[in-house]
Design a protein around this motif. Structure first.
Motif, PDB file in Angstrom:
ATOM      1  N   ARG A   1       0.355  -1.300   0.170  1.00  0.00           N
ATOM      2  CA  ARG A   1       0.295   0.243   0.337  1.00  0.00           C
ATOM      3  C   ARG A   1       0.667   1.315   0.024  1.00  0.00           C
ATOM      4  N   TYR A   2       2.026   1.725   0.773  1.00  0.00           N
ATOM      5  CA  TYR A   2       3.005   2.306   0.523  1.00  0.00           C
ATOM      6  C   TYR A   2       3.810   2.882  -0.345  1.00  0.00           C
ATOM      7  N   LEU A   3       3.131   1.641  -1.296  1.00  0.00           N
ATOM      8  CA  LEU A   3       4.416   2.031  -2.796  1.00  0.00           C
ATOM      9  C   LEU A   3       3.511   2.030  -3.627  1.00  0.00           C
ATOM     10  N   LEU A   4       2.054   1.597  -3.731  1.00  0.00           N
ATOM     11  CA  LEU A   4       0.920   2.172  -4.389  1.00  0.00           C
ATOM     12  C   LEU A   4       1.122   3.731  -3.912  1.00  0.00           C
ATOM     13  N   GLY A   5       1.119   4.150  -2.558  1.00  0.00           N
ATOM     14  CA  GLY A   5       0.740   5.334  -2.906  1.00  0.00           C
ATOM     15  C   GLY A   5       1.835   5.680  -3.210  1.00  0.00           C
ATOM     16  N   PHE A   6       3.052   5.953  -3.525  1.00  0.00           N
ATOM     17  CA  PHE A   6       4.182   5.972  -3.568  1.00  0.00           C
ATOM     18  C   PHE A   6       4.305   6.570  -4.886  1.00  0.00           C
ATOM     19  N   GLN A  35       1.573   6.806  -7.002  1.00  0.00           N
ATOM     20  CA  GLN A  35       0.664   6.911  -7.455  1.00  0.00           C
ATOM     21  C   GLN A  35       0.879   8.603  -7.374  1.00  0.00           C
ATOM     22  N   ARG A  36       1.412   9.381  -6.072  1.00  0.00           N
ATOM     23  CA  ARG A  36       1.987  10.955  -5.799  1.00  0.00           C
ATOM     24  C   ARG A  36       3.310  10.637  -7.117  1.00  0.00           C
ATOM     25  N   ARG A  37       3.838   9.434  -7.247  1.00  0.00           N
ATOM     26  CA  ARG A  37       5.515  10.455  -8.339  1.00  0.00           C
ATOM     27  C   ARG A  37       3.609  10.715  -9.669  1.00  0.00           C
ATOM     28  N   ALA A  38       3.191   9.912 -10.337  1.00  0.00           N
ATOM     29  CA  ALA A  38       2.096   9.963 -11.476  1.00  0.00           C
ATOM     30  C   ALA A  38       1.980  10.868 -11.039  1.00  0.00           C
ATOM     31  N   SER A  39       0.934  11.172 -10.441  1.00  0.00           N
ATOM     32  CA  SER A  39       0.325  12.575 -10.475  1.00  0.00           C
ATOM     33  C   SER A  39       0.911  14.057 -10.045  1.00  0.00           C
ATOM     34  N   ASN A  40       1.820  13.527  -9.903  1.00  0.00           N
ATOM     35  CA  ASN A  40       3.357  15.401  -9.850  1.00  0.00           C
ATOM     36  C   ASN A  40       3.531  15.602 -11.253  1.00  0.00           C
ATOM     37  N   PRO A  41       3.222  17.302 -11.226  1.00  0.00           N
ATOM     38  CA  PRO A  41       2.847  18.047 -12.561  1.00  0.00           C
ATOM     39  C   PRO A  41       4.883  17.895 -13.026  1.00  0.00           C
TER      40      PRO A  41
END
Length: 76
Positions: free
Chosen positions: A52-57, A59-65
């Protein structure tokens, strides 16, 4: 230090502490009276938390503009 950074460090510390505790208990057989299935449950919970931590990481990286690999912002 921002509150997000502090919370992330707390989550990391708790995750590593629980993982380490489970590893020590299983590796050195410190709980002989505990059933074997309990060790499997703890291991699975640890893997789910880490996943879950890796998935959140991710997702944050993928959504970073500012991410150069972001498909929403084509180069040029």
């Amino acid at each position: 230090m921002s509150p997000d950074t502090r919370n992330s460090l707390y989550v990391w510390a708790v995750m590593l502490a629980l993982f380490g505790l489970n590893w020590v208990l299983v590796r050195f057989d410190l709980t002989p009276s505990a059933p074997a299935w309990l060790h499997w449950v703890l291991s699975c919970v640890n893997l789910l938390v880490f996943g879950r931590y890796l998935l959140g990481f991710w997702q944050r990286r993928a959504s970073n503009p500012n991410n150069p690999n972001n498909p929403k912002d084509p180069p040029g």
